[in-house]
Design an enzyme around this catalytic site. Structure first.
Site, PDB file in Angstrom:
ATOM      1  N   TYR A  18      41.209  38.172  41.711  1.00  0.00           N
ATOM      2  CA  TYR A  18      40.697  37.393  42.853  1.00  0.00           C
ATOM      3  C   TYR A  18      39.202  37.589  43.075  1.00  0.00           C
ATOM      4  O   TYR A  18      38.710  37.331  44.175  1.00  0.00           O
ATOM      5  CB  TYR A  18      41.470  37.774  44.114  1.00  0.00           C
ATOM      6  CG  TYR A  18      42.708  36.936  44.398  1.00  0.00           C
ATOM      7  CD1 TYR A  18      42.674  35.533  44.354  1.00  0.00           C
ATOM      8  CD2 TYR A  18      43.915  37.546  44.758  1.00  0.00           C
ATOM      9  CE1 TYR A  18      43.803  34.774  44.640  1.00  0.00           C
ATOM     10  CE2 TYR A  18      45.051  36.773  45.042  1.00  0.00           C
ATOM     11  CZ  TYR A  18      44.979  35.387  44.985  1.00  0.00           C
ATOM     12  OH  TYR A  18      46.097  34.639  45.284  1.00  0.00           O
ATOM     13  N   LYS A  51      54.323  34.848  44.874  1.00  0.00           N
ATOM     14  CA  LYS A  51      53.756  36.026  45.540  1.00  0.00           C
ATOM     15  C   LYS A  51      54.845  36.922  46.155  1.00  0.00           C
ATOM     16  O   LYS A  51      56.006  36.490  46.316  1.00  0.00           O
ATOM     17  CB  LYS A  51      52.779  35.549  46.621  1.00  0.00           C
ATOM     18  CG  LYS A  51      51.527  34.847  46.064  1.00  0.00           C
ATOM     19  CD  LYS A  51      50.581  34.445  47.207  1.00  0.00           C
ATOM     20  CE  LYS A  51      49.305  33.805  46.699  1.00  0.00           C
ATOM     21  NZ  LYS A  51      48.389  33.466  47.824  1.00  0.00           N
ATOM     22  N   GLU A 106      42.829  32.166  33.954  1.00  0.00           N
ATOM     23  CA  GLU A 106      43.908  32.888  34.628  1.00  0.00           C
ATOM     24  C   GLU A 106      45.111  33.107  33.701  1.00  0.00           C
ATOM     25  O   GLU A 106      45.781  34.143  33.783  1.00  0.00           O
ATOM     26  CB  GLU A 106      44.317  32.131  35.893  1.00  0.00           C
ATOM     27  CG  GLU A 106      43.203  32.164  36.944  1.00  0.00           C
ATOM     28  CD  GLU A 106      43.545  31.429  38.244  1.00  0.00           C
ATOM     29  OE1 GLU A 106      42.698  31.445  39.152  1.00  0.00           O
ATOM     30  OE2 GLU A 106      44.645  30.852  38.358  1.00  0.00           O
ATOM     31  N   HIS A 134      50.542  31.100  44.282  1.00  0.00           N
ATOM     32  CA  HIS A 134      49.155  30.867  43.846  1.00  0.00           C
ATOM     33  C   HIS A 134      49.189  29.793  42.772  1.00  0.00           C
ATOM     34  O   HIS A 134      50.135  29.722  41.995  1.00  0.00           O
ATOM     35  CB  HIS A 134      48.552  32.147  43.235  1.00  0.00           C
ATOM     36  CG  HIS A 134      47.290  31.873  42.457  1.00  0.00           C
ATOM     37  ND1 HIS A 134      46.054  31.805  43.058  1.00  0.00           N
ATOM     38  CD2 HIS A 134      47.084  31.589  41.141  1.00  0.00           C
ATOM     39  CE1 HIS A 134      45.143  31.500  42.134  1.00  0.00           C
ATOM     40  NE2 HIS A 134      45.744  31.373  40.969  1.00  0.00           N
TER      41      HIS A 134
HETATM   42  N1  UDP Z   1      43.679  33.623  52.191  1.00  0.00           N
HETATM   43  C1  UDP Z   1      43.793  34.366  53.347  1.00  0.00           C
HETATM   44  N2  UDP Z   1      43.060  34.000  54.455  1.00  0.00           N
HETATM   45  C2  UDP Z   1      42.242  32.908  54.456  1.00  0.00           C
HETATM   46  C3  UDP Z   1      42.133  32.149  53.266  1.00  0.00           C
HETATM   47  C4  UDP Z   1      42.869  32.521  52.160  1.00  0.00           C
HETATM   48  O1  UDP Z   1      44.520  35.340  53.377  1.00  0.00           O
HETATM   49  O2  UDP Z   1      41.610  32.617  55.485  1.00  0.00           O
HETATM   50  C5  UDP Z   1      44.452  34.010  51.004  1.00  0.00           C
HETATM   51  C6  UDP Z   1      45.656  33.116  50.765  1.00  0.00           C
HETATM   52  O3  UDP Z   1      46.729  33.917  50.306  1.00  0.00           O
HETATM   53  C7  UDP Z   1      45.174  32.186  49.669  1.00  0.00           C
HETATM   54  C8  UDP Z   1      44.264  33.117  48.864  1.00  0.00           C
HETATM   55  O4  UDP Z   1      43.633  33.910  49.848  1.00  0.00           O
HETATM   56  O5  UDP Z   1      46.260  31.676  48.922  1.00  0.00           O
HETATM   57  C9  UDP Z   1      43.212  32.430  48.025  1.00  0.00           C
HETATM   58  O6  UDP Z   1      42.465  31.551  48.874  1.00  0.00           O
HETATM   59  P1  UDP Z   1      42.098  30.095  48.384  1.00  0.00           P
HETATM   60  O7  UDP Z   1      41.107  29.545  49.340  1.00  0.00           O
HETATM   61  O8  UDP Z   1      41.727  30.114  46.936  1.00  0.00           O
HETATM   62  O9  UDP Z   1      43.481  29.290  48.603  1.00  0.00           O
HETATM   63  P2  UDP Z   1      44.531  28.700  47.557  1.00  0.00           P
HETATM   64  O10 UDP Z   1      43.768  28.285  46.324  1.00  0.00           O
HETATM   65  O11 UDP Z   1      45.527  29.793  47.267  1.00  0.00           O
HETATM   66  O12 UDP Z   1      45.161  27.540  48.257  1.00  0.00           O
HETATM   67 MG    MG Z   2      42.389  29.291  45.166  1.00  0.00          MG
END
Ligand code: UDP
Ligand code: MG
Length: 133
Positions: A49, A9, A126, A115
């Site tokens: 997303y 990222k 993806e 990610h």
């Molecule tokens: N994210 C955020 N605030 C939150 C939860 C998630 O900004 O409270 C962002 C964070 O960058 C995360 C992305 O949204 O990596 C996708 O969320 P996910 O729950 O899928 O987490 P990941 O799979 O990336 O661990």
């Molecule tokens: Mg995720």
């Protein structure tokens, strides 16, 4: 061999951590089958997303992912999806285990450096999103 999608990222690219993160994957048996540096639009980030479209953080997340260059990669290895998730660590760097990417490099829950696909099915979608036209 299983494949998964990884993204380095903007916060990590900005701090020149891409090579270190790539080496961490290689050292941990995930081969980088393909890799490219791109800068996506907010519309593309919103499409990528879209599973999160109902979340309060969706708008900021899409703005962030499109705020600067990213590196998208196809990682390949045994149990690549799960293996990558383990190497990444928890979404919030504060909760991530030692020796995970997010613990080592993540700044905050939103600027968490990487990610990774969360299932084999989503990995296929993806990879398709970024690598097949
Ligand atoms: N994210 C955020 N605030 C939150 C939860 C998630 O900004 O409270 C962002 C964070 O960058 C995360 C992305 O949204 O990596 C996708 O969320 P996910 O729950 O899928 O987490 P990941 O799979 O990336 O661990
Ligand atoms: Mg995720």
């Amino acid at each position: 061999m299983e494949q998964t999608l990884s993204i380095i990222k903007p916060d990590a690219i900005e701090r020149n951590l891409a090579e270190e993160i790539k080496n961490f994957f290689k050292k941990n048996n995930l081969n980088i089958k393909d890799s490219k540096k791109i800068h996506i639009t907010k519309e593309e980030a919103s499409e990528f997303y879209k599973v999160h479209q109902s979340k309060p953080f969706y708008n900021d997340l899409c703005a962030y992912l499109s705020s600067g260059p990213i590196i998208v990669m196809i990682l390949e290895g045994e149990n690549a999806v799960l293996s990558n998730r383990k190497l990444m660590g928890a979404t919030n760097p504060k909760d991530a285990d030692e020796n995970t990417i997010r613990k080592m490099y993540g700044i905050s829950i939103d600027k968490n450096s990487v990610h990774g696909s969360d299932s084999v099915d989503n990995a296929k979608k993806e990879i398709e999103f970024f690598f097949k036209n």
